[in-house]
Scaffold this active site. Structure first.
Site, short mmCIF file in Angstrom:
data_model
loop_
_atom_site.label_atom_id
_atom_site.label_comp_id
_atom_site.label_asym_id
_atom_site.label_seq_id
_atom_site.Cartn_x
_atom_site.Cartn_y
_atom_site.Cartn_z
CB ALA A 72 72.49 62.57 84.59
CG ASN A 144 64.19 59.54 90.17
OD1 ASN A 144 64.58 58.38 90.30
ND2 ASN A 144 63.25 59.85 89.29
CD GLN A 172 67.08 63.57 92.27
OE1 GLN A 172 67.01 64.45 93.12
NE2 GLN A 172 66.51 63.69 91.08
CB THR A 226 82.12 72.45 70.37
OG1 THR A 226 82.81 72.18 69.14
CG2 THR A 226 82.75 73.67 71.04
CB CYS A 308 62.00 61.44 83.55
SG CYS A 308 63.33 62.49 84.14
#
Length: 362
Positions: A72, A144, A172, A226, A308
């Site tokens: 994200a 969050n 979330q 990829t 985080c």
């Protein structure tokens, strides 16, 4: 171990794990092909990615496309940087409780920023109108840290009136409730029982998006690199299960939240009691030493704030935006629970936390 940190990451769904195995086969299998190769193995891998894309898209509004990303954070960066067109219309309106993936990215552009404050319950206090120089309004659907749900319909309306794009961080909320109608939506696999390392940006039809990453442009000419068929397949399977179980999961977390609130008698709730996702419980009690609490209740995995930013040593910017003092923020804990949390686990884990708090005399 009892796991109460669903906002940081969720357990991998068995269906997602099983979907991934097929695309991890080695030399004796046929699942390791490059999805950009024209031969049979490559075409099979590409087909798996497209199936996953359809399954993720089914969680999101109609009339747009899904671009797979590494998570994200990358999706939000792509949305913010990839829609920049002109210095003349470059103001971005951002709520004060956004994830750093939005806040830090916006600040790095050195463009005019309009802060959207929140009230004491963590609900955005929207202006009467956004200025015509605003190109983007960035507000997450579910926070969050405190779980509050924002008035996304009103945000979308006011953004449209100003001719601005509405970027919604739905990390979330996706897979747990109907996702907000926006112009750009970011989601992450590991927040809905999928694998880590895979996310997506949903882009409404008609929204122009430039690449911000040079290379082969393998992902629809927008993202270079990829893709992993295994990660995409796991994400897709998790999305499909989330859609099928959404109502059942919502009822389950509501029951868990209600029981937890009853057990944490005397603790104050951070955030709204009504406009919220009930898999998130952020509470505080004056005098609690959270570091000691986490050490003493070591068999229970919960958070002192956003995972985080937990290593920064700084008080939560989200709790500060609610008007909490540094002392109140530092006496706050966040519990996250969901699909695989049993009522027995909830009661045992909360009891251990309360017992550890009692040892502190609070």
């Amino acid at each position: 171990m009892i796991y109460f940190d669903y906002q940081a990451t969720t357990p991998l769904a068995p269906e997602a794990r099983d979907a991934m195995f097929r695309w991890l086969d080695g030399p004796d299998g046929s699942g390791f092909g490059n999805p950009n190769s024209p031969h049979r193995m490559g075409r099979q891998a590409a087909a798996a990615i497209e199936l996953a894309r359809d399954r993720v898209a089914a969680l999101l509004p109609p009339g747009g496309k899904v671009i797979f990303t590494g998570g994200a954070t990358e999706a939000l960066n792509l949305a913010i940087r990839g829609t920049r067109r002109s210095e003349r219309k470059d103001r971005i309106a951002v709520s004060t409780i956004e994830h750093l993936a939005v806040g830090d990215t916006v600040r790095s552009l050195n463009c005019p920023v309009e802060e959207i404050a929140v009230d004491q319950e963590g609900i955005a206090e929207l202006p009467d109108h956004f200025t015509k120089s605003t190109r983007m309004v960035a507000v997450m659907q579910v926070n969050n840290e405190i779980g509050t749900v924002q008035p996304t319909l009103e945000i979308a309306r006011k953004a449209k009136e100003a001719g601005a794009l509405f970027l919604c961080d739905a990390v979330q909320s996706a897979g747990k409730m109907d996702v907000a109608s926006a112009d750009l939506i970011a989601v992450a696999g590991h927040k809905m029982h999928g694998p880590k390392g895979i996310g997506a940006l949903w882009v409404r039809d008609g929204v122009e998006l430039d690449t911000v990453q040079t290379g082969g442009g393998q992902e629809q000419g927008i993202r270079a690199g990829t893709l992993s068929p295994a990660l995409c397949a796991g994400f897709g399977a998790a999305a499909q299960v989330a859609k099928e179980r959404m109502q059942r999961d919502a009822e389950h977390v509501a029951a868990l939240w209600s029981r937890a609130r009853d057990m944490f008698d005397g603790w104050e709730l951070n955030g709204s009691a009504q406009a919220r996702y009930f898999g998130n419980l952020n509470i505080r009690k004056d005098g609690v030493d959270v570091a000691r609490l986490m050490s003493d209740a070591r068999d229970v995995c919960f958070s002192a704030g956003s995972a985080c930013a937990s290593g920064s040593g700084k008080p939560s910017h989200v709790l500060a935006a609610l008007g909490l003092s540094k002392e109140q923020a530092k006496s706050s804990i966040r519990l996250g629970f969901g699909r695989y949390t049993t009522m027995a686990d909830l009661e045992k884990g909360v009891s251990e936390i309360l017992s550890a708090a009692k040892e502190q005399g609070v």
